[in-house]
Scaffold this motif. Structure first.
Motif, mmCIF file in Angstrom:
data_model
loop_
_atom_site.group_PDB
_atom_site.id
_atom_site.type_symbol
_atom_site.label_atom_id
_atom_site.label_comp_id
_atom_site.label_asym_id
_atom_site.label_seq_id
_atom_site.Cartn_x
_atom_site.Cartn_y
_atom_site.Cartn_z
ATOM 1 N N ASN A 1 50.886 -39.306 22.022
ATOM 2 C CA ASN A 1 50.027 -38.350 21.334
ATOM 3 C C ASN A 1 49.816 -38.858 19.916
ATOM 4 O O ASN A 1 50.402 -38.380 18.957
ATOM 5 C CB ASN A 1 50.695 -36.962 21.321
ATOM 6 N N LEU A 2 49.017 -39.901 19.795
ATOM 7 C CA LEU A 2 48.836 -40.567 18.514
ATOM 8 C C LEU A 2 48.193 -39.647 17.491
ATOM 9 O O LEU A 2 47.418 -38.755 17.832
ATOM 10 C CB LEU A 2 47.969 -41.814 18.698
ATOM 11 N N ASN A 3 48.531 -39.890 16.243
ATOM 12 C CA ASN A 3 47.923 -39.145 15.159
ATOM 13 C C ASN A 3 46.482 -39.610 15.026
ATOM 14 O O ASN A 3 46.201 -40.667 14.455
ATOM 15 C CB ASN A 3 48.707 -39.387 13.862
ATOM 16 N N GLN A 4 45.567 -38.828 15.568
ATOM 17 C CA GLN A 4 44.158 -39.211 15.594
ATOM 18 C C GLN A 4 43.584 -39.312 14.191
ATOM 19 O O GLN A 4 42.714 -40.151 13.920
ATOM 20 C CB GLN A 4 43.358 -38.208 16.423
ATOM 21 N N SER B 1 41.397 -42.795 10.028
ATOM 22 C CA SER B 1 41.450 -43.291 8.660
ATOM 23 C C SER B 1 41.549 -44.809 8.630
ATOM 24 O O SER B 1 40.858 -45.480 7.852
ATOM 25 C CB SER B 1 42.658 -42.673 7.940
ATOM 26 N N TYR B 2 42.394 -45.371 9.479
ATOM 27 C CA TYR B 2 42.569 -46.823 9.512
ATOM 28 C C TYR B 2 41.291 -47.507 10.007
ATOM 29 O O TYR B 2 40.919 -48.574 9.509
ATOM 30 C CB TYR B 2 43.749 -47.205 10.395
ATOM 31 N N VAL B 3 40.641 -46.897 10.975
ATOM 32 C CA VAL B 3 39.385 -47.453 11.473
ATOM 33 C C VAL B 3 38.333 -47.454 10.363
ATOM 34 O O VAL B 3 37.595 -48.434 10.180
ATOM 35 C CB VAL B 3 38.886 -46.660 12.705
ATOM 36 N N ALA B 4 38.260 -46.352 9.612
ATOM 37 C CA ALA B 4 37.307 -46.280 8.500
ATOM 38 C C ALA B 4 37.604 -47.356 7.460
ATOM 39 O O ALA B 4 36.694 -47.959 6.888
ATOM 40 C CB ALA B 4 37.360 -44.889 7.858
ATOM 41 N N PRO C 1 36.021 -44.704 16.102
ATOM 42 C CA PRO C 1 37.397 -44.206 16.025
ATOM 43 C C PRO C 1 37.809 -43.310 17.190
ATOM 44 O O PRO C 1 38.999 -43.062 17.382
ATOM 45 C CB PRO C 1 37.420 -43.425 14.702
ATOM 46 N N SER C 2 36.853 -42.837 17.956
ATOM 47 C CA SER C 2 37.177 -41.858 18.999
ATOM 48 C C SER C 2 37.761 -42.483 20.266
ATOM 49 O O SER C 2 38.470 -41.822 21.015
ATOM 50 C CB SER C 2 35.934 -41.044 19.363
#
Length: 711
Positions: A130-133, A138-141, A161-162
């Motif tokens: 259950n990753l912190n979406q 944020s990292y993807v951005a 990011p989705s």
């Protein structure tokens, strides 16, 4: 290709409970026991399991035997490796339940204490799925922002990011290598990155090996991450590594060298070394509280989670830094959700990237809030331009610069060992002796008497001295040259003597690992590798490849052009050097290009090295030795050592004297043999990561050198 699968477990769900590093470590222990005893049963397995993480000092051998007897009533029944893994997880679950389920409280908290499970994957993995979406987004951005103009990656960006596009893109290793260069420019020579639309397994593995060794070299903790974990795109490990890289980038300016105006935060009575030793996070908190106090905020912020959840501290911080965009209504608003929304709207006006949401503030997401504050610092730190102590960073002598570089190398090396204490400044952090005891326990297990050691925080000065005196005692037992070094010199922070001690520790560790490999070579039992042996091996390896380069010592000025090291790297693995990008090394800029390329190629090969290009250009003897020894270690893992490899036809005595460090141990044969309880491949257990992954041993030579040359 099968060489890149790592340790294979037939049950995918069981394999998913462990990282490849953990599997290799457990496999090595299991195979060693089987080799010694002929087979593994409930009779001899408890002694092994007692030493495993999460079980050591928690359960006794008798308790483990009783537990195993529930599944294996016949004590002579042989236990296979996969059964061993299952019983290990089951036993950890039993221990966790016994201790109140401490290991199940979260992925990052497992294994911090002696009475909790070290890595109870059956619980932790479920939670981590259950990753912190919000963090992922944020990292993807961040990646999309900083790498969107990259010539190679722009066709793959932006990342959505989705979905799982991030983890799919990570599999080739290029993104992580590029991200490391964004965090610390120049860390990786891009000529060493394999860049093609489709990489074969060996090229992919090389990229990940380069990434992990480079991540360690900038301060990331990667003890339990292997290349196969990145190839598989394991989400929690990938995000954990990306988080560390981004954090290093965002906090890069939070030190007096980069931002000397930070002296404004401290009164004149503060010792400058104490200020320099502050971690970037503590410096950021110090900066934030400095402005909050000026703005009239009555509380002190001690963390980036619970203390900022109501958004009030942010309202006061922005009021202090940018009053023109901060209306009083933000401070007066009672609704935390509304205040968080207003805070982010004001931050946008300061050109701060909006990587977190109001919900991330009110829920106290520590990583994202730290990143948010760091970005505010980068865009508007509010410090005066009057740098009254800027001379501190401008009057350094050449010796000071050299000591600073060596401090960095030792700091990164210590952090790569997997010690519990993270070192931010070697000269300050070792003064209580505790870190040095942790390092000694890693490089010489069992040498530290922990009953006589005091763990920080240490208030009584004599306790620090006791720790440091034990360090000196152990050093003498290991035959270190400590004639002018006493425990009080460490307490007082004598930089020159601390460097001398740390160099001997690093050298001991390297020679120990080389001797461990040599002990398995025919005809070399009982002989210890010396500095001169390493020198002779390097010369003979280059000569055997048909090259003519030769060095007389590790101080040989001809090393500055980098050609010898490139020929040595090519000799141990022909495909790893792309000679089309190598310069003659005549002009200074050519030397710099070669030196940068050497370090990246060595890391790509599998060597964990912490030197800088300047160390090669200036021929820093100590760092040159560590680089050569690291290449030798990688090579010997794949090719058994023969006596002719280290025989020297000319004058060995002069070479030996030149090779010995002026502050190294007096006798190059002093390296102790490893204890029997150590695993076969200690690197995967975090002892000293001279190599990151043994998978590269199966890489066949390419037909036409480095394939990325034309990309």
């Amino acid at each position: 290709m099968s060489g890149f699968v790592g340790v294979v477990v037939s049950d995918p769900s069981l394999q998913g409970q462990f990282t490849q590093v953990e599997l290799r470590s457990l496999k090595a222990k299991f195979v060693s026991l089987k080799r010694e005893s002929g087979h593994v049963t409930t009779k001899n397995l408890p002694a092994l399991m007692k030493k495993l993480r999460g079980l050591n000092e928690v359960v006794s051998e008798e308790e483990i035997a009783a537990f195993l007897s529930e599944s294996y009533p016949d004590s002579d029944q042989e236990i296979e490796f996969e059964s061993f893994l299952r019983e290990y997880l089951n036993l950890q679950a039993r221990v966790s339940a016994k201790d109140g389920g401490a290991a199940g409280t979260g992925g990052g908290g497992a294994g911090r204490g002696k009475n909790s499970s070290s890595f109870l994957k059956s619980t932790v993995t479920t939670l981590l799925h259950n990753l912190n979406q919000a963090e992922k987004s944020s990292y993807v951005a961040h990646i999309n922002t900083y790498l969107r103009e990259d010539p190679f990656l722009k066709k793959y960006l932006p990342i959505d990011p989705s979905g799982n596009q991030l983890f799919d893109l990570i599999r080739d290793g290029v993104v992580l290598c590029k991200l490391i260069n964004v965090a610390v420019p120049g860390t990786i020579d891009e000529r060493a990155i394999n860049k093609k639309r489709v990489l074969n397994p060996w090229e992919r593995n090389e990229n990940h090996t380069l990434c992990l060794n480079s991540a360690k070299a900038i301060g990331c903790t990667v003890v339990n991450i292997g290349t196969q974990d990145l190839v598989e795109g394991r989400p929690h490990l990938v995000l954990g590594l990306i988080s560390q890289i981004i954090k290093i980038q965002l906090l890069a300016d939070l030190n007096l060298k980069k931002t000397p105006q930070l002296v404004e935060l401290f009164d004149d009575s503060k010792d400058i070394d104490e200020v320099l030793s502050l971690s970037p996070e503590k410096m950021l908190l110090k900066w934030m509280n400095h402005h909050l106090k000026k703005a009239g905020y009555k509380k002190t912020v001690n963390n980036f989670s619970s203390d900022v959840k109501d958004g009030e501290a942010y309202a006061y911080l922005l009021k202090a830094l940018a009053p023109e965009t901060s209306p009083e209504t933000t401070v007066e608003t009672k609704d935390p959700d509304e205040r968080a929304k207003m805070v982010l709207e004001q931050a946008e006006k300061l050109d701060c990237k909006r990587y977190l949401t109001p919900k991330d503030i009110t829920e106290g997401s520590a990583n994202l809030n730290l990143a948010f504050v760091a970005q505010i610092f980068q865009h508007r730190n509010g410090l005066t331009s009057d740098v009254k102590q800027v001379s501190l960073t401008q009057t350094a002598t050449r010796d000071d610069v050299l000591v600073s570089r060596e401090e960095r190398a030792f700091r990164m090396w210590i952090n790569s060992l997997g010690v519990e204490t993270y070192v931010n400044n070697v000269f300050e952090d070792v003064r209580n002796g505790w870190v040095l005891l942790e390092v000694l326990d890693k490089v010489s297990p069992g040498s530290v008497n922990w009953k006589l050691a005091s763990k920080p925080p240490i208030k009584m000065p004599f306790r620090k001295l006791e720790n440091c005196n034990q360090v000196i005692k152990i050093g003498k037992d290991l035959k270190f040259s400590l004639v002018n070094l006493a425990g009080n010199d460490i307490v007082q922070g004598n930089k020159k003597l601390i460097v001398a001690l740390l160099w001997q520790l690093m050298r001991f560790n390297i020679l120990q690992l080389l001797n461990r490999l040599r002990s398995h070579s025919k005809g070399s039992q009982g002989k210890q590798i010396t500095d001169a042996d390493i020198l002779n091996w390097a010369n003979n390896k280059v000569k055997a490849s048909g090259r003519t380069s030769r060095i007389e010592s590790f101080k040989d000025k001809s090393l500055s052009n980098g050609v010898f090291f490139l020929e040595l790297l090519s000799a141990v693995q022909p495909r790893v050097v792309n000679w089309k990008v190598v310069t003659k090394g005549e002009a200074d800029d050519e030397k710099k290009l070669n030196a940068t390329y050497i370090i990246s190629v060595a890391r790509k090969l599998g060597c964990s090295v912490f030197l800088l290009p300047e160390d090669i250009i200036e021929v820093n003897q100590k760092m040159i030795l560590t680089l050569t020894a690291s290449i030798m270690y990688w090579s010997l893992q794949r090719t058994p050592l023969s006596q002719s490899d280290m025989s020297e036809p000319s004058e060995p005595s002069s070479m030996a004297s030149d090779a010995a460090s002026d502050i190294g141990s007096e006798d190059g044969t002093s390296t102790a043999a490893p204890s029997e309880c150590e695993e076969v491949n200690s690197l995967s257990d975090g002892m000293s990561n001279l190599t990151t992954d043994d998978a590269t041993s199966n890489a066949p030579p390419a037909e036409n050198g480095n394939d990325e040359a034309g990309s």
